[in-house]
Write a protein that holds these residues in place. Sequence first.
Motif, PDB file in Angstrom:
ATOM      1  N   GLY A   1       0.802  -1.223   0.000  1.00 30.55           N
ATOM      2  CA  GLY A   1       0.000   0.000   0.000  1.00 30.55           C
ATOM      3  C   GLY A   1       0.830   1.266   0.000  1.00 30.55           C
ATOM      4  O   GLY A   1       0.436   2.271   0.609  1.00 30.55           O
TER       5      GLY A   1
ATOM      6  N   GLN B   1      -9.418   4.349   3.136  1.00 31.72           N
ATOM      7  CA  GLN B   1      -9.123   3.464   2.011  1.00 31.72           C
ATOM      8  C   GLN B   1      -8.594   2.143   2.535  1.00 31.72           C
ATOM      9  O   GLN B   1      -7.852   2.107   3.524  1.00 31.72           O
ATOM     10  CB  GLN B   1      -8.088   4.110   1.091  1.00 31.72           C
ATOM     11  CG  GLN B   1      -7.862   3.397  -0.230  1.00 31.72           C
ATOM     12  CD  GLN B   1      -6.965   4.188  -1.161  1.00 31.72           C
ATOM     13  OE1 GLN B   1      -6.598   5.330  -0.858  1.00 31.72           O
ATOM     14  NE2 GLN B   1      -6.617   3.616  -2.287  1.00 31.72           N
TER      15      GLN B   1
ATOM     16  N   ARG C   1      -7.108  -1.887   1.271  1.00 29.54           N
ATOM     17  CA  ARG C   1      -6.693  -2.880   0.256  1.00 29.54           C
ATOM     18  C   ARG C   1      -6.354  -4.167   1.002  1.00 29.54           C
ATOM     19  O   ARG C   1      -5.419  -4.216   1.795  1.00 29.54           O
ATOM     20  CB  ARG C   1      -5.473  -2.388  -0.525  1.00 29.54           C
ATOM     21  CG  ARG C   1      -4.931  -3.414  -1.535  1.00 29.54           C
ATOM     22  CD  ARG C   1      -3.755  -2.817  -2.308  1.00 29.54           C
ATOM     23  NE  ARG C   1      -4.200  -1.665  -3.081  1.00 29.54           N
ATOM     24  CZ  ARG C   1      -3.396  -0.638  -3.406  1.00 29.54           C
ATOM     25  NH1 ARG C   1      -2.136  -0.610  -3.003  1.00 29.54           N
ATOM     26  NH2 ARG C   1      -3.881   0.373  -4.117  1.00 29.54           N
TER      27      ARG C   1
ATOM     28  N   VAL D   1      -5.462  -8.222   0.601  1.00 28.37           N
ATOM     29  CA  VAL D   1      -4.970  -9.229  -0.335  1.00 28.37           C
ATOM     30  C   VAL D   1      -4.985 -10.585   0.343  1.00 28.37           C
ATOM     31  O   VAL D   1      -4.383 -10.763   1.408  1.00 28.37           O
ATOM     32  CB  VAL D   1      -3.542  -8.894  -0.816  1.00 28.37           C
ATOM     33  CG1 VAL D   1      -3.000 -10.016  -1.701  1.00 28.37           C
ATOM     34  CG2 VAL D   1      -3.523  -7.566  -1.574  1.00 28.37           C
TER      35      VAL D   1
ATOM     36  N   ILE E   1      -7.847  -9.886  -4.450  1.00 26.94           N
ATOM     37  CA  ILE E   1      -7.617  -8.509  -4.003  1.00 26.94           C
ATOM     38  C   ILE E   1      -8.964  -7.823  -3.816  1.00 26.94           C
ATOM     39  O   ILE E   1      -9.818  -7.862  -4.708  1.00 26.94           O
ATOM     40  CB  ILE E   1      -6.794  -7.731  -5.043  1.00 26.94           C
ATOM     41  CG1 ILE E   1      -5.469  -8.445  -5.328  1.00 26.94           C
ATOM     42  CG2 ILE E   1      -6.544  -6.295  -4.579  1.00 26.94           C
ATOM     43  CD1 ILE E   1      -4.785  -7.947  -6.602  1.00 26.94           C
ATOM     44  N   TYR E   2      -9.144  -7.191  -2.659  1.00 29.66           N
ATOM     45  CA  TYR E   2     -10.379  -6.473  -2.356  1.00 29.66           C
ATOM     46  C   TYR E   2     -10.021  -5.037  -1.971  1.00 29.66           C
ATOM     47  O   TYR E   2      -9.180  -4.818  -1.109  1.00 29.66           O
ATOM     48  CB  TYR E   2     -11.114  -7.139  -1.189  1.00 29.66           C
ATOM     49  CG  TYR E   2     -11.496  -8.580  -1.448  1.00 29.66           C
ATOM     50  CD1 TYR E   2     -12.727  -8.902  -2.015  1.00 29.66           C
ATOM     51  CD2 TYR E   2     -10.623  -9.620  -1.135  1.00 29.66           C
ATOM     52  CE1 TYR E   2     -13.082 -10.226  -2.255  1.00 29.66           C
ATOM     53  CE2 TYR E   2     -10.968 -10.945  -1.367  1.00 29.66           C
ATOM     54  CZ  TYR E   2     -12.198 -11.236  -1.930  1.00 29.66           C
ATOM     55  OH  TYR E   2     -12.549 -12.553  -2.176  1.00 29.66           O
ATOM     56  N   GLU E   3     -10.684  -4.078  -2.596  1.00 27.89           N
ATOM     57  CA  GLU E   3     -10.416  -2.674  -2.309  1.00 27.89           C
ATOM     58  C   GLU E   3     -11.712  -1.890  -2.185  1.00 27.89           C
ATOM     59  O   GLU E   3     -12.654  -2.094  -2.954  1.00 27.89           O
ATOM     60  CB  GLU E   3      -9.564  -2.052  -3.418  1.00 27.89           C
ATOM     61  CG  GLU E   3      -8.162  -2.625  -3.516  1.00 27.89           C
ATOM     62  CD  GLU E   3      -7.369  -1.973  -4.636  1.00 27.89           C
ATOM     63  OE1 GLU E   3      -6.521  -1.108  -4.359  1.00 27.89           O
ATOM     64  OE2 GLU E   3      -7.613  -2.333  -5.809  1.00 27.89           O
TER      65      GLU E   3
ATOM     66  N   ASP F   1     -13.085   2.293  -0.617  1.00 33.13           N
ATOM     67  CA  ASP F   1     -12.683   3.556   0.016  1.00 33.13           C
ATOM     68  C   ASP F   1     -13.900   4.441   0.230  1.00 33.13           C
ATOM     69  O   ASP F   1     -15.015   4.118  -0.195  1.00 33.13           O
ATOM     70  CB  ASP F   1     -11.600   4.288  -0.794  1.00 33.13           C
ATOM     71  CG  ASP F   1     -12.062   4.729  -2.169  1.00 33.13           C
ATOM     72  OD1 ASP F   1     -13.197   5.245  -2.293  1.00 33.13           O
ATOM     73  OD2 ASP F   1     -11.296   4.593  -3.131  1.00 33.13           O
TER      74      ASP F   1
ATOM     75  N   SER G   1      -3.067  -6.452   4.754  1.00 32.19           N
ATOM     76  CA  SER G   1      -3.983  -5.318   4.800  1.00 32.19           C
ATOM     77  C   SER G   1      -3.213  -4.009   4.804  1.00 32.19           C
ATOM     78  O   SER G   1      -2.344  -3.791   5.651  1.00 32.19           O
ATOM     79  CB  SER G   1      -4.843  -5.415   6.064  1.00 32.19           C
ATOM     80  OG  SER G   1      -5.557  -4.213   6.303  1.00 32.19           O
TER      81      SER G   1
ATOM     82  N   THR H   1      -4.183   0.031   4.865  1.00 30.93           N
ATOM     83  CA  THR H   1      -5.331   0.912   5.048  1.00 30.93           C
ATOM     84  C   THR H   1      -4.919   2.327   5.421  1.00 30.93           C
ATOM     85  O   THR H   1      -3.860   2.560   6.014  1.00 30.93           O
ATOM     86  CB  THR H   1      -6.252   0.383   6.177  1.00 30.93           C
ATOM     87  OG1 THR H   1      -5.521   0.360   7.408  1.00 30.93           O
ATOM     88  CG2 THR H   1      -6.776  -1.004   5.862  1.00 30.93           C
TER      89      THR H   1
END
Length: 221
Positions: A41, A55, A57, A59, A70-72, A74, A147, A149
């Motif tokens: 990140g 935000q 992200r 993984v 992958i999950y994102e 925000d 993670s 963030t």
Amino acid sequence: MMRRSGLCLALILSLSACAYDGGDIGNPFTRKVQWYSFVGGDDIQAACAAGAPDQARLVYNAVWGEQVRIYEWDGNRRDLKIRVIGPGNLTGLSSDDVLAPWRAVETRVALSAEARAGLDAALAEAGGFGPPAVGLDLPSHGYYWASATCYAGRFTFTGWRWPSAAFDAARFPAALFALDPGRDGVRPPADQSLDLQWEEDVRRGVAAPFLISVGRTGRVR
């Protein structure tokens, strides 16, 4: 820019990382040279400050080369961005896009404010916004969550490695999988200690294991 791209491509074989620049991480070449930076990140950290939108992200590494999810999300979007990287399927090879078999499959699903708050709460409960798990190694040939963030203006990078009590106790994976249209294809953790084919591939130099480690202020290669 051309010189920078050339330098990045020269590092492909060593998996050395160039800074993630917001490009398409689903592209296998971009992924090869920017993966460390993306997972850690670095771009999120650079933009994280007081007043910045939250935000996240996440993984899920289910053995590199087999499945990565992958999950994102925000504070500026009302959707969950999901990308799945598999082992490559040569049946998808075409002259129009020779990289197609190795590209990530991307989907977006609607994410209500309530669902996003639920993800944030589950991640917070698992320690996602607290002190990082400093010194935790996340091996490519294994199962883990990473993670990155920005939450309330504070950046955190941490992880959860299987098998561990922290991995098992975390609720956010189930929350994310419940939103994932491809949930039936999620690869669950399994013992890798007797993977003789992997050991042979490493011996022959066909496979190259690597680590991402959690540091005090971010990821450590």
